[in-house]
Design a protein around this motif. Structure first.
Motif, short mmCIF file in Angstrom:
data_model
loop_
_atom_site.label_atom_id
_atom_site.label_comp_id
_atom_site.label_asym_id
_atom_site.label_seq_id
_atom_site.Cartn_x
_atom_site.Cartn_y
_atom_site.Cartn_z
N GLN A 512 5.81 2.29 9.52
CA GLN A 512 7.04 3.04 9.73
C GLN A 512 7.75 3.31 8.41
N VAL A 513 7.78 2.31 7.54
CA VAL A 513 8.40 2.48 6.22
C VAL A 513 7.69 3.60 5.46
N ILE A 514 6.36 3.62 5.50
CA ILE A 514 5.59 4.65 4.80
C ILE A 514 5.86 6.03 5.40
N SER A 515 5.92 6.11 6.73
CA SER A 515 6.16 7.40 7.38
C SER A 515 7.50 8.00 6.99
N ASP A 516 8.47 7.14 6.66
CA ASP A 516 9.82 7.61 6.32
C ASP A 516 9.97 7.98 4.85
N VAL A 517 8.94 7.76 4.04
CA VAL A 517 9.05 8.03 2.60
C VAL A 517 9.22 9.52 2.33
N ASP A 518 8.45 10.34 3.03
CA ASP A 518 8.47 11.78 2.74
C ASP A 518 7.97 12.53 3.97
N SER A 519 8.48 13.74 4.17
CA SER A 519 8.05 14.54 5.32
C SER A 519 6.59 14.96 5.22
N ALA A 520 5.99 14.82 4.03
CA ALA A 520 4.57 15.15 3.87
C ALA A 520 3.68 14.14 4.58
N VAL A 521 4.18 12.93 4.83
CA VAL A 521 3.42 11.90 5.54
C VAL A 521 3.52 12.19 7.04
N ARG A 522 2.39 12.33 7.70
CA ARG A 522 2.39 12.67 9.13
C ARG A 522 2.86 11.47 9.95
N PRO A 523 3.84 11.66 10.82
CA PRO A 523 4.35 10.54 11.63
C PRO A 523 3.28 9.98 12.55
N GLY A 524 3.20 8.64 12.59
CA GLY A 524 2.23 8.00 13.46
C GLY A 524 0.80 8.13 13.00
N ARG A 525 0.60 8.52 11.75
CA ARG A 525 -0.76 8.69 11.23
C ARG A 525 -0.92 7.92 9.93
N VAL A 526 -0.53 6.65 9.97
CA VAL A 526 -0.67 5.73 8.84
C VAL A 526 -1.34 4.47 9.36
N ALA A 527 -2.32 3.95 8.62
CA ALA A 527 -3.01 2.72 9.00
C ALA A 527 -2.97 1.74 7.84
N VAL A 528 -2.49 0.54 8.10
CA VAL A 528 -2.42 -0.52 7.09
C VAL A 528 -3.32 -1.66 7.54
N PHE A 529 -4.15 -2.18 6.62
CA PHE A 529 -5.09 -3.23 6.98
C PHE A 529 -5.47 -4.05 5.74
N ASN A 530 -6.06 -5.20 6.00
CA ASN A 530 -6.59 -6.07 4.94
C ASN A 530 -8.05 -5.75 4.66
N ILE A 531 -8.46 -5.89 3.40
CA ILE A 531 -9.88 -5.97 3.04
C ILE A 531 -10.03 -7.12 2.05
N ASP A 532 -11.22 -7.67 1.94
CA ASP A 532 -11.47 -8.76 1.00
C ASP A 532 -11.50 -8.22 -0.43
N MET A 533 -10.83 -8.95 -1.34
CA MET A 533 -10.81 -8.55 -2.75
C MET A 533 -10.93 -9.80 -3.60
N LEU A 534 -12.12 -10.00 -4.17
CA LEU A 534 -12.40 -11.19 -4.96
C LEU A 534 -12.07 -12.43 -4.14
N ASP A 535 -11.11 -13.25 -4.57
CA ASP A 535 -10.81 -14.48 -3.85
C ASP A 535 -9.53 -14.36 -3.02
N THR A 536 -9.11 -13.14 -2.73
CA THR A 536 -7.89 -12.96 -1.96
C THR A 536 -8.05 -11.76 -1.03
N ALA A 537 -7.00 -11.46 -0.28
CA ALA A 537 -7.02 -10.33 0.66
C ALA A 537 -6.19 -9.19 0.09
N ALA A 538 -6.79 -8.01 0.01
CA ALA A 538 -6.07 -6.83 -0.45
C ALA A 538 -5.47 -6.11 0.75
N VAL A 539 -4.38 -5.39 0.49
CA VAL A 539 -3.72 -4.62 1.53
C VAL A 539 -3.84 -3.14 1.18
#
Length: 632
Positions: A512-539
């Protein structure tokens, strides 16, 4: 004219007209002649789902049950309880000519118009209905094939325009292709069968889940569970009160909210309902509001994204002449209910007479038939201010002056009911008041499990048996907490929680924070997730955007805003074009599928801002058609 043609449903006598998006006189006049619009008819006591319609047809055969609006694409139709009942009996007669009690019947209709009579035909004939979506995309085609192979239906019912293509498609895609029948070819002449009388625990229909986090599964919904949930809806919607009550719904009929709340509930309480298709809403979101205004409807609702679309379209104009003062139960569910959306919608629509407390935030899921908890009509919307840092550690606390404040929307008051509990997802023990855990359920609305999956059903529908009365709890997979007043707050899927530096973050809040940054970001079309990065989790944040000249600046603003508002460092901001983020058939973000597409290089990236340590084969992730990739 042949006897067969005479026996078919002669819909043209019920046609009405729509000028643009404005409801014209025929629907309004028919509603004015419908006593149940303003007075609740006597309650019925159905023993099974089929009697919802048959008892209403006996009680008030000529009263309006449904009006279907086609906005010029298809004719508009009005049907009474008696007409719908006769059609369902005729189709039931066809079903009884082959197969046996308990056979699954696939119902593949593009709109609710032919679906409702086919659904009740299944109930009358003792068959198990399986609502499905006609395949328009490759993913929808795969989903339909998977459903057919899972439940192995004895027949498929559809409309005349789709039946031939469906039969051809399934014949070439699966060994379990059923015989197909067009409901338009069914005649109403001749002897009609009696109603099958199933037990309360008998299976009524399979509700296939939308698959936001996994492969869709067929939830087994019994007659008793559906009837119990209808009683809950009656209490929350106030639909049994002697006052004006009219439902307007465009929600998909093959999903739990559209079926249980939008279609079956008006029938259950004997009140009229006006329907139109999801496509007609998506083409013109404000059409929804114009129908509510034109008919002075009182009850309608949708997921959060629909209200967001209306807000954005309203900025272009189109609110002149709208009167939404009658809309006193605007339910919001199926997605996390966001305070920002509710507030912006209420502020935008204030000129139309819409009131903020008309909102009815709700929580539910197919595994519990539909409704678990929700705001009761007439109550105020519950909003709590919470300390964001405390929430990342799993604890609700009131904010202090220097903290970031998060506004939480309550999804109903649980009172003293023991059937909804927040449990520790590891031990199954109850969480203290104000602490996050997994929402778990017991009770008469909890369904019977997943079709043909006894092991999975046991672990999901019968968990934590040592902490209950032996019957176990339904694990919803959703995170939530209950405050000191008994209000339920829902945060999202347990499996999709994002972890960074030991703290937990909830994707819907970040998105929701990302969707509100700019009207160029399509509402409801943002996905946030973890992936493995070396010895930690990247976002990683993947965002559908309308291309702008300064893509790098937009990505930097997104990263900075998430850092500022959520105290979270994004290790990657990926900007992509329209239509690439995988969605369920109900429009929910498929975050795991998006993660897979990112790691496998399946996304056509317009711009990417990534940490150097983001893993994987960068040549695979960053395709040749990427315009720019910057390292952080």
């Amino acid at each position: 004219m042949s006897r067969q043609k005479q026996g078919k449903l002669h819909r043209c006598q019920y046609l009405c007209l729509v000028e643009g998006d404005t409801v014209t006189d025929p629907i309004k006049q028919r509603l004015l002649l419908t006593p149940s619009l303003t007075q609740c008819p006597p309650a019925i006591l159905p023993r099974h789902v089929g009697e919802i319609l048959s008892l209403r047809a006996a009680q008030m055969p000529d009263a309006l049950a449904f009006a279907f609006m086609g906005f010029g694409r298809v004719p508009d139709v009005m049907l009474s309880y008696g007409e719908l009942h006769a059609r369902a009996l005729a189709i039931a007669r066809q079903l009884l000519m082959q197969g046996q009690i308990g056979d699954r019947i696939m119902l593949v209709f593009p709109t609710a118009m032919g679906f409702i009579e086919a659904f009740f035909a299944c109930m009358y004939a003792g068959r198990v209905a399986v609502p499905a979506l006609p395949p328009r995309t490759a993913r929808e085609a795969e989903r339909l094939v998977a459903m057919v192979e899972d439940c192995q239906p004895g027949m498929l019912l559809s409309g005349e325009s789709d039946i031939e293509s469906l039969a051809h498609f399934l014949h070439h895609r699966t060994d379990h292709a059923p015989p197909c029948l067009s409901v338009e070819e069914v005649t109403v002449s001749g002897p009609l069968p009696g109603l099958h009388q199933p037990a309360a625990r008998g299976l009524a229909y399979l509700q296939y889940t939308s698959g936001s986090a996994a492969v869709p599964r067929g939830v087994m919904v019994g007659h008793g569970q559906l009837l119990h949930n209808q009683a809950l809806l009656t209490h929350h919607m106030g639909s049994d009160q002697n006052r004006r009550w009219l439902m307007v719904s465009w929600l998909p009929h093959f999903h739990d909210m559209g079926l249980v709340a939008g279609i079956l509930h008006p029938l259950f309480v004997g009140r009229p309902c006006v329907l139109f298709s999801p496509e007609d809403f998506m083409q013109q979101p404000l059409r929804w509001l114009r129908v509510i205004s034109g008919l002075q409807a009182t009850c309608s609702g949708a997921p959060d994204f629909a209200y967001t679309l209306c807000i954005r379209r309203a900025k272009r104009g189109g609110l002149a002449g709208l009167d939404l003062s009658s809309w006193d139960h605007a339910f919001s569910g199926a997605e996390p209910v966001r305070h920002t959306t509710l507030l912006q919608f209420a502020e935008t629509m204030a000129v139309t007479g819409f009131c903020f407390d008309a909102f009815a935030p709700a929580y539910g899921l197919a595994e519990a038939t539909l409704l678990v908890a929700g705001k009761v009509r007439g109550d105020n919307v519950v909003v709590r201010h919470a300390d964001y840092d405390a929430l990342t550690m799993g604890q609700y606390q009131a904010p202090h002056p220097a903290s970031r404040v998060v506004r939480l929307v309550g999804c109903g008051n649980l009172g003293a009911t023991p059937s909804v509990q927040v449990l520790d997802p590891i031990s199954g023990s109850p969480m203290p008041t104000g602490q996050l855990g997994e929402i778990c359920l017991q009770g008469e609305s909890v369904c019977q499990g997943y079709w043909a999956q006894p092991v999975l059903s046991g672990s999901v529908f019968g968990a934590y048996r040592w902490t209950a009365d032996g019957s176990g709890w339904l694990r919803t997979g959703d995170m939530g907490l209950v405050d000191e007043a008994g209000n339920l707050f829902v945060f999202g899927r347990l499996k999709e929680v994002v972890i960074s530096d030991g703290a937990k973050f909830y994707p819907p809040e970040i998105e929701q924070v990302i969707s509100d940054v700019d009207s160029a970001v399509r509402p409801g079309r943002v996905a946030v997730f973890n992936i493995d990065m070396l010895d930690t989790a990247a976002v990683i944040a993947v965002c559908e955007v309308t291309p702008v000249p300064e893509m790098a600046a937009l990505a930097a603003r997104i990263q900075a805003e998430v850092q500022s508002q959520c105290l979270l460092n994004l290790n990657g901001v990926v900007l992509i074009g329209k239509g690439q983020i995988p969605l369920t058939s109900s429009g929910k973000i498929r975050r795991f599928a998006c993660r897979h597409a990112f790691l496998e290089g399946e996304l056509a990236i317009l711009y990417a801002r990534l940490d150097e340590a983001v893993p994987g084969n960068r040549r695979k992730i960053i395709r040749r058609d990427v315009q720019t990739v910057d390292q952080m």
